[in-house]
Write a protein that holds these residues in place. Structure first.
Motif, PDB file in Angstrom:
ATOM      1  N   TRP A  37     -26.530  -3.653 -17.871  1.00 13.94           N
ATOM      2  CA  TRP A  37     -25.486  -3.428 -18.885  1.00 13.94           C
ATOM      3  C   TRP A  37     -24.104  -3.471 -18.253  1.00 13.94           C
ATOM      4  N   LEU A  38     -23.953  -2.739 -17.123  1.00 16.64           N
ATOM      5  CA  LEU A  38     -22.636  -2.694 -16.483  1.00 16.64           C
ATOM      6  C   LEU A  38     -22.272  -4.038 -15.871  1.00 16.64           C
ATOM      7  N   GLY A  41     -20.965  -6.348 -18.471  1.00 17.88           N
ATOM      8  CA  GLY A  41     -19.707  -5.947 -19.085  1.00 17.88           C
ATOM      9  C   GLY A  41     -19.822  -5.733 -20.570  1.00 17.88           C
ATOM     10  N   ALA A  45     -19.871   0.704 -21.843  1.00 14.57           N
ATOM     11  CA  ALA A  45     -20.397   0.825 -20.477  1.00 14.57           C
ATOM     12  C   ALA A  45     -20.253   2.242 -19.940  1.00 14.57           C
ATOM     13  N   HIS A 237     -17.732   1.510 -14.387  1.00 14.65           N
ATOM     14  CA  HIS A 237     -17.683   0.622 -13.222  1.00 14.65           C
ATOM     15  C   HIS A 237     -19.101   0.450 -12.666  1.00 14.65           C
ATOM     16  N   LEU A 238     -19.345  -0.679 -12.021  1.00 19.13           N
ATOM     17  CA  LEU A 238     -20.679  -0.957 -11.485  1.00 19.13           C
ATOM     18  C   LEU A 238     -21.116   0.082 -10.456  1.00 19.13           C
TER      19      LEU A 238
END
Length: 763
Positions: A37-38, A41, A45, A237-238
């Motif tokens: 999902w992250l 984008g 998120a 953020h990832l």
């Protein structure tokens, strides 16, 4: 019905691993889904990352609680504290999500910080409760301080890496600067985990997974702090996927089997740690010093956080070194106890006794030593085992300590040997103290029946002009102790000049005997064995002599007992067998039917190389094996094992003859005559000597032995025939062969060759 036999508890145990695996797979899908999902984008998120971390943390908490209930108490605290850590992580993430949804972009509030900090505390406590962690409070404090040192040393390093390029205005925000502490705490926990895992045992898989979790969280916190400091972080953020991943690893760790000895009762000897493990808490300190220099502002000031961190680091280092110094002192004290005391009995050991003895001799005054050795202690070990022997030694040491009281110093020198030192005013005489010790060692009611209480022999030596050092005094006590053993044991003897001279002579004789074989000092003489009917020499007995360079020619009785005690008898026997076989091969050219007899010691009979020695000797001499007779005393034969009997059978199969020497002086048991493959019986000279006096009992004894030998198909040789009357008696009884001065004295080989002509037995 079958359903009625199902045990619900067993069903729960069967289903529990399955549900754990299902939960692990589900949690892994949550982490994977969040990462996708992250990475894509997709909208929402931030909420997805918050919910993913919350769900996985809650699942990990449930796993820790479940596994804590199944494990024993030693592991229950470990998993329980990890469950509390996961609960706090879930609560912190919940508060974070609620406040963020309430409008705060990055809710670095006091409540969130308190929850995460509490989780760090419980996680650290869990590591210190693991089975591999130190059990003492000092050890746990030392391990915790090691982690704190690493964390504090990394603060200035992290400052230089993260904040050096930021403006002073940006650094004014305490949330930015104090956020640096989070990755430092993670590294502190990782350091503690490395310390408690250590090299002492194989790494428990659960600790490996928890270490991977801490490393993942430390990397995530470091990247997060850097992003926040530079203003480039936004929720969703990832990097957010790293936190649920760390929780996933902790949940997966609950599936590991408990380590061996999970009850914590098994004693293990830990090896020395490697150098890097000892230096681990100090390695970052050097980098911290360099970072402090690099972090100084152009004005020359050091950032406040760096200054406080370094001052704290110095304080922690001081405390850590204080603990190390205290531990070293305790180790030195323990090593001193180990070096100067006996661990089994608690008595002073040989080193302590020797030091006290030398000190007493330097101080002057009367000094005496009592050396005590237990009689028959080996039989206790052989019969009941070494554990029972150790308990007996501890009991005996306690009794002797009570007997000595304050009149001397008692020590255990090693094994079953003890010593008592009397010095200064000597409130009691050595002889009286020795009597007290012997009385204390007498078996109590019931102990004699058990057969586990040996007696003791005590040697006494008093320091005098004849002694030059403490070693001389101990030597004399040892001499007296062996004299007490020779006197019948359970006694004491004082060392006298006669005992000392005899011991010195004996030691010198043993030293000379060790060189006798190599230097060619031994010689062999042969005494003929004749046919009583014809006077023909049918055989000869090889008798070893020692041509001593100082004492002249010594008879076997003067040195063979010493050879048996020292083990030199084996080398002497081998040499005599080779010499006798070579001599027999020589004289058989004159009398083809003559054989040779050689005495064999009991020790050689037990040695496995006897067969090879005999076969090699007859083969090298070209002598038929039937021309060699090995003479063995009945006392040596009756004490032998099945392996010795098998060895005798192999000798008979080879063709070698077996003679029982000195028959009638040992056990004279008929049972071993059935088992031993003997071919000859030699009547002892003590019975033959009494035939001169018309001793009816002696005559009957010789006659009985002769009939017994005939029943067993054994050839009889009468030993010690010296007179015509003795010859007439043994001939009248029916003995076929005789040996003694009546027929010839022991002589060298040339003289024996001259005696191969028949002996005039009538004269």
């Amino acid at each position: 019905m079958l359903q009625q036999d199902v045990n619900p508890a067993a069903t729960a145990r069967v289903r529990s691993p399955l549900s754990g695996r299902v939960g692990l797979v589900a949690a892994a899908f949550v982490v994977l889904g969040e990462a996708c999902w992250l990475l894509a984008g997709l909208p929402g998120a931030a909420l997805v990352s918050d919910l993913g971390a919350l769900v996985v943390a809650a699942w990990a908490a449930v796993c820790c609680i479940r596994v804590a209930r199944r494990h024993p108490l030693a592991l229950r605290w470990f998993w329980g504290l990890l469950a509390a850590t996961m609960v706090l992580a879930a609560l912190g993430r919940t508060v974070w999500t609620v406040e963020r949804l309430g409008g705060t972009t990055l809710p670095h509030t006091a409540l969130v910080g308190a929850l995460f900090t509490a989780g760090i505390i419980t996680g650290t406590a869990a590591l210190l409760c693991s089975l591999a962690a130190p059990r003492s409070l000092v050890g746990q404090a030392r391990t915790l301080l090691d982690g704190v040192i690493v964390a504090l040393a990394l603060i200035p390093i992290g400052w230089v890496v993260v904040f050096r390029d930021l403006a002073a205005a940006d650094l004014a925000d305490p949330l930015r600067t104090f956020g640096l502490l989070y990755p430092m705490f993670d590294l502190m926990q990782l350091t503690i985990l490395v310390a408690v895992a250590g090299p002492a045992r194989p790494m428990w898989p659960a600790l490996s997974l928890i270490g991977a979790s801490l490393a993942t969280r430390a990397a995530a916190d470091a990247v997060y702090v850097s992003l926040v400091a530079h203003g480039s972080y936004a929720p969703g953020h990832l990097i957010d996927v790293c936190w649920p991943l760390s929780y996933l690893l902790i949940g997966a760790a609950t599936g590991s089997r408990p380590p061996g000895g999970g009850d914590g009762e098994e004693e293990r000897e830990s090896p020395l740690p490697p150098w890097w493990r000892v230096a681990l808490p100090y390695l970052p300190v050097g980098g911290a010093i360099v970072a402090v220099v690099l972090s100084r502002r152009p004005s020359g000031q050091t950032p406040h956080l760096i200054f406080v961190g370094m001052m704290t680091l110095l304080g922690v280092l001081a405390v850590r070194q204080g603990l190390a110094a205290n531990e070293n002192l305790r180790l030195v004290a323990r090593l001193r106890r180990l070096a100067y005391s006996d661990q089994l009995t608690g008595l002073p050991n040989r080193l302590t006794f020797t030091r006290r003895l030398r000190r007493a001799l330097r101080a002057g005054g009367p000094v005496a030593v009592l050396l005590l050795d237990l009689d028959g202690f080996k039989q206790v070990n052989d019969r009941f085992g070494h554990a029972a022997g150790d308990r007996l030694l501890a009991t005996i040491a306690e009794r002797m300590g009570d007997a000595v009281r304050g009149d001397g110093m008692i020590a255990r020198l090693g094994g079953d040997e003890f010593a008592v030192l009397l010095d200064r005013d000597r409130p009691v005489s050595p002889e009286r103290l020795a009597a007290r010790l012997l009385a204390a060692l007498e078996p109590l009611p019931g102990e004699e029946d058990l057969g586990v209480h040996p007696s003791a022999s005590i040697g006494i030596a008093e320091y005098g002009p004849q002694h030059t050092s403490h070693t001389d005094l101990l030597r004399d006590a040892d001499i007296a102790m062996y004299a007490a053993k020779a006197a019948g044991k359970s006694a004491y003897r004082s060392c006298t000049a006669e005992l000392r001279e005899s011991a010195v002579t004996r030691a010198e004789l043993i030293a000379d005997l060790r060189r006798a074989v190599d230097e060619g000092q031994l010689l062999v003489e042969f005494q003929p064995i004749v046919d009583l009917a014809t006077g023909a020499v049918r055989s000869a007995e090889a008798l070893v002599r020692w041509r001593h360079p100082r004492l002249g020619v010594l008879a076997p009785a003067a040195f063979l007992p010493l050879a048996e005690e020292t083990g030199l008898i084996l080398a002497i026997d081998r040499w005599v067998i080779r010499q006798a076989c070579a001599a027999a091969a020589t004289w058989r050219t004159y009398a083809p039917e003559v054989s040779v007899a050689v005495n064999i010691a009991a020790a050689h009979l037990r040695h496995p190389d006897l067969i090879a020695t005999v076969a090699g000797a007859v083969g090298a001499a070209g002598l038929p094996p039937r021309a060699l007779t090995l003479e063995l005393t009945e006392s040596a034969l009756i004490e032998q094992s099945e392996s010795v009997l098998e060895r005798l059978a192999q000798l008979r199969e080879l063709g070698v003859r077996i003679a029982i020497d000195d028959f009638g002086t040992g056990y004279s048991s008929l049972s071993y005559l059935h088992r031993i493959p003997a071919t000859e019986l030699k009547i002892d000279r003590s019975f033959v000597a009494r035939l001169d006096a018309d001793d009816v009992r002696a005559y009957a004894t010789v006659e009985m032995v002769n009939r017994l030998a005939g029943a067993f198909d054994l050839v009889v040789v009468a030993e010690g025939v010296e007179t015509g009357a003795q010859h007439a008696a043994v001939a009248a009884i029916g003995c076929l062969h005789g040996q003694g001065w009546r027929y010839g004295r022991p002589a060298n080989l040339p003289d024996l060759l001259a005696a191969l002509t028949p002996v005039d037995v009538a004269r």
